[in-house]
Design a protein around this motif. Structure first.
Motif, PDB file in Angstrom:
ATOM      1  N   GLY A   1       0.785  -1.230   0.000  1.00  0.00           N
ATOM      2  CA  GLY A   1       0.000   0.000   0.000  1.00  0.00           C
ATOM      3  C   GLY A   1       0.811   1.271   0.000  1.00  0.00           C
ATOM      4  N   LYS A   2       2.138   1.184  -0.036  1.00  0.00           N
ATOM      5  CA  LYS A   2       2.983   2.376  -0.033  1.00  0.00           C
ATOM      6  C   LYS A   2       3.161   2.910  -1.459  1.00  0.00           C
ATOM      7  N   LEU A   3       3.935   3.977  -1.592  1.00  0.00           N
ATOM      8  CA  LEU A   3       4.145   4.603  -2.897  1.00  0.00           C
ATOM      9  C   LEU A   3       4.632   3.574  -3.911  1.00  0.00           C
ATOM     10  N   ILE A   4       5.667   2.822  -3.549  1.00  0.00           N
ATOM     11  CA  ILE A   4       6.097   1.684  -4.356  1.00  0.00           C
ATOM     12  C   ILE A   4       5.489   0.456  -3.702  1.00  0.00           C
ATOM     13  N   ASP A   5       4.329   0.068  -4.205  1.00  0.00           N
ATOM     14  CA  ASP A   5       3.449  -0.905  -3.556  1.00  0.00           C
ATOM     15  C   ASP A   5       3.918  -2.330  -3.857  1.00  0.00           C
ATOM     16  N   THR A   6       4.301  -3.047  -2.821  1.00  0.00           N
ATOM     17  CA  THR A   6       4.775  -4.417  -3.020  1.00  0.00           C
ATOM     18  C   THR A   6       3.647  -5.385  -3.347  1.00  0.00           C
ATOM     19  N   ASN A   7       2.404  -4.926  -3.275  1.00  0.00           N
ATOM     20  CA  ASN A   7       1.298  -5.736  -3.801  1.00  0.00           C
ATOM     21  C   ASN A   7       1.219  -5.646  -5.324  1.00  0.00           C
ATOM     22  N   GLU A   8       1.859  -4.609  -5.875  1.00  0.00           N
ATOM     23  CA  GLU A   8       1.826  -4.382  -7.317  1.00  0.00           C
ATOM     24  C   GLU A   8       3.184  -4.600  -7.985  1.00  0.00           C
ATOM     25  N   TYR A   9       4.256  -4.431  -7.222  1.00  0.00           N
ATOM     26  CA  TYR A   9       5.589  -4.476  -7.815  1.00  0.00           C
ATOM     27  C   TYR A   9       6.487  -5.481  -7.096  1.00  0.00           C
ATOM     28  N   PHE A  10       7.411  -6.029  -7.855  1.00  0.00           N
ATOM     29  CA  PHE A  10       8.495  -6.862  -7.331  1.00  0.00           C
ATOM     30  C   PHE A  10       9.705  -5.951  -7.228  1.00  0.00           C
ATOM     31  N   VAL A  11      10.136  -5.647  -6.017  1.00  0.00           N
ATOM     32  CA  VAL A  11      11.110  -4.594  -5.770  1.00  0.00           C
ATOM     33  C   VAL A  11      12.455  -5.209  -5.391  1.00  0.00           C
ATOM     34  N   VAL A  12      13.494  -4.764  -6.077  1.00  0.00           N
ATOM     35  CA  VAL A  12      14.837  -5.284  -5.834  1.00  0.00           C
ATOM     36  C   VAL A  12      15.740  -4.140  -5.366  1.00  0.00           C
ATOM     37  N   PHE A  13      16.164  -4.211  -4.101  1.00  0.00           N
ATOM     38  CA  PHE A  13      17.194  -3.316  -3.582  1.00  0.00           C
ATOM     39  C   PHE A  13      18.535  -3.967  -3.902  1.00  0.00           C
ATOM     40  N   VAL A  14      19.393  -3.281  -4.636  1.00  0.00           N
ATOM     41  CA  VAL A  14      20.610  -3.926  -5.110  1.00  0.00           C
ATOM     42  C   VAL A  14      21.854  -3.177  -4.639  1.00  0.00           C
ATOM     43  N   ASP A  15      22.870  -3.948  -4.243  1.00  0.00           N
ATOM     44  CA  ASP A  15      24.161  -3.369  -3.898  1.00  0.00           C
ATOM     45  C   ASP A  15      24.861  -2.864  -5.158  1.00  0.00           C
ATOM     46  N   ALA A  16      25.857  -2.021  -4.961  1.00  0.00           N
ATOM     47  CA  ALA A  16      26.763  -1.649  -6.050  1.00  0.00           C
ATOM     48  C   ALA A  16      28.122  -2.263  -5.737  1.00  0.00           C
TER      49      ALA A  16
END
Length: 441
Positions: free
Chosen positions: A144-159
């Motif tokens: 339910g947040k701005l980048i909604d994990t019910n709608e998106y598959f979110v990947v936080f990635v290292d550099a």
């Protein structure tokens, strides 16, 4: 406000006051106990690692032939050729993947990390329920947040280059290949393609150096990334941005001024961490910190607080205390390599390659990355929009930007017109229509 930042800023923006700990994470053991495997140590267990065999570091990228840099630039050096394990990148994935008929993920969002951080840091700032949410003025990613994990598959990635990823301090030191900012993004691309089976990225974003990587995603992979939202990033960090080039050269010179560095010529890994060029690292961080906030804000802070961030060669009491904690967590060569990558970065002549829908967000009071340069970059990207805002905490306000500009960003992600987005931000009711408006191409 000052009290808030004192307790939150160093605890959240740079969570480096935590005890110096080396973590063993599933599938990964560091070659040397020099730096942590995660910038936020308490979240290290969330990270997953992907190995990229025969990835070429430091090569040249022919942007007219995407297939030529699938595994790094031409003429680059692989870690295997130096007797090391393959390049390794860490990430944290959350959300619900949606797949096409071939089983490939089509609803991915990639969040790139900032200069000193990694996947755990961005997760701490932006993922729902984390301590860093307070500094960011709320969660950005989650149900339910701005980048909604019910709608998106979110990947936080290292550099690559810091924390648990492949980095100089993990064994090679100055023999590690000098990587580029292109390498940072291309290694992340391989994680999404090979490890996670992502067919396309709906949004690439990130703050600071993560914003810089976001621009680069759009240049390297115009067909793969559908929208980009660089927050406080840059399209050049070489001499075309003399203020930034000057600043980071000073930081590098400070680290190389340490007597240990000068005596060992950067070959100090046979010494215990306590005898590394730590004072030079603290000096370098102090140089950066001087312009991290606006000067008006700095002038409002008491000296007893500020002296913890000011460098002293022979500190007494609380002098340099905050910077020495950073020195315990970072390695000089790791940071110098990151600075070197920035010193030759310039994609201004390549911005025309970006076909992704583009929303650039930048802090007008940023003393590190000049707002006028963001304006110039936006003018070179077809259909791009720029949102600017001011903050006394200058560059560090990038972490807060998604919540400060929530309605405009939501409209961008939904494909609404710019007029509708602006009206909603002003509190004017508008009809929420999805359209191929000013944000679309």
């Amino acid at each position: 406000m000052i009290a808030f930042l004192r307790c939150r800023f160093w605890a959240c923006v740079f969570p480096l006051a935590l005890a110096f700990t080396i973590f063993c994470v599933t599938g990964h053991t560091e070659a040397a106990s020099i730096t942590r495997s995660a910038d936020v140590a308490s979240l290290a267990s969330l990270k997953v690692y992907h190995s990229i065999p025969n990835f070429r570091l430091g090569g040249s990228y022919n942007l007219d032939d995407e297939s030529s840099y699938e595994f790094g630039g031409q003429g680059g050096t692989t870690l295997e050729s130096l007797g090391q394990q393959p390049l390794q990148i860490g990430y944290i994935a959350v959300g619900k993947p949606k797949k096409n008929d071939r089983g490939e993920i089509v609803n991915a969002v990639v969040i790139n990390c900032h200069y000193s951080g990694g996947s755990t840091s961005m997760y701490n700032f932006w993922y729902d329920g984390q301590p860093g949410n307070d500094f960011s003025q709320g969660a950005v990613v989650g149900p339910g947040k701005l980048i909604d994990t019910n709608e998106y598959f979110v990947v936080f990635v290292d550099a690559l280059g810091l924390w648990g990823t492949a980095k100089p301090s993990a064994g090679l030191g100055l023999k590690f290949p000098q990587y580029s900012n292109f390498d940072l993004v291309q290694a992340s691309y391989r994680v999404l393609k090979d490890e996670l089976n992502v067919a396309e990225v709906q949004l690439a974003t990130g703050v600071s150096m993560g914003g810089t990587q976001t621009y680069t995603w759009g240049v390297l992979h115009p067909d793969y990334v559908k929208a980009i939202m660089p927050i406080g990033g840059t399209t050049q960090s070489d001499g075309e941005d003399p203020v930034q080039a000057w600043l980071f050269q000073l930081m590098t010179a400070a680290m190389k001024s340490d007597p240990v560095w000068r005596e060992t010529k950067g070959d100090y890994y046979d010494l215990p961490k306590a005898k590394h060029p730590n004072r030079g690292v603290a000096f370098g961080w102090s140089i950066l910190g001087h312009t991290g906030f606006t000067f008006d804000f700095r002038a409002s802070q008491p000296w007893d607080q500020l002296k913890q961030e000011v460098f002293y060669w022979d500190p007494k009491g609380e002098e340099s205390a905050a910077q020495m904690k950073k020195a315990e967590a970072f390695d000089a060569i790791d940071l110098i390599y990151r600075n070197n990558a920035g010193s030759v970065f310039n994609i201004n002549k390549e911005l025309h390659r970006i076909t992704a829908r583009t929303l650039v967000i930048h802090v007008k009071t940023d003393l590190w990355l000049n707002y006028q340069l963001a304006e110039a970059a936006v003018a070179k990207i077809d259909g791009a929009r720029l949102l600017g805002f001011s903050s006394p905490i200058a560059h560090y306000a990038v972490f807060q930007a998604p919540n400060l500009l929530n309605n405009d960003i939501k409209a961008f992600m939904e494909g609404k017109t710019w007029v509708a987005a602006a009206a909603e931000s002003a509190g004017t009711p508008v009809k929420a229509e999805k359209t191929k408006g000013a944000f679309s191409k």
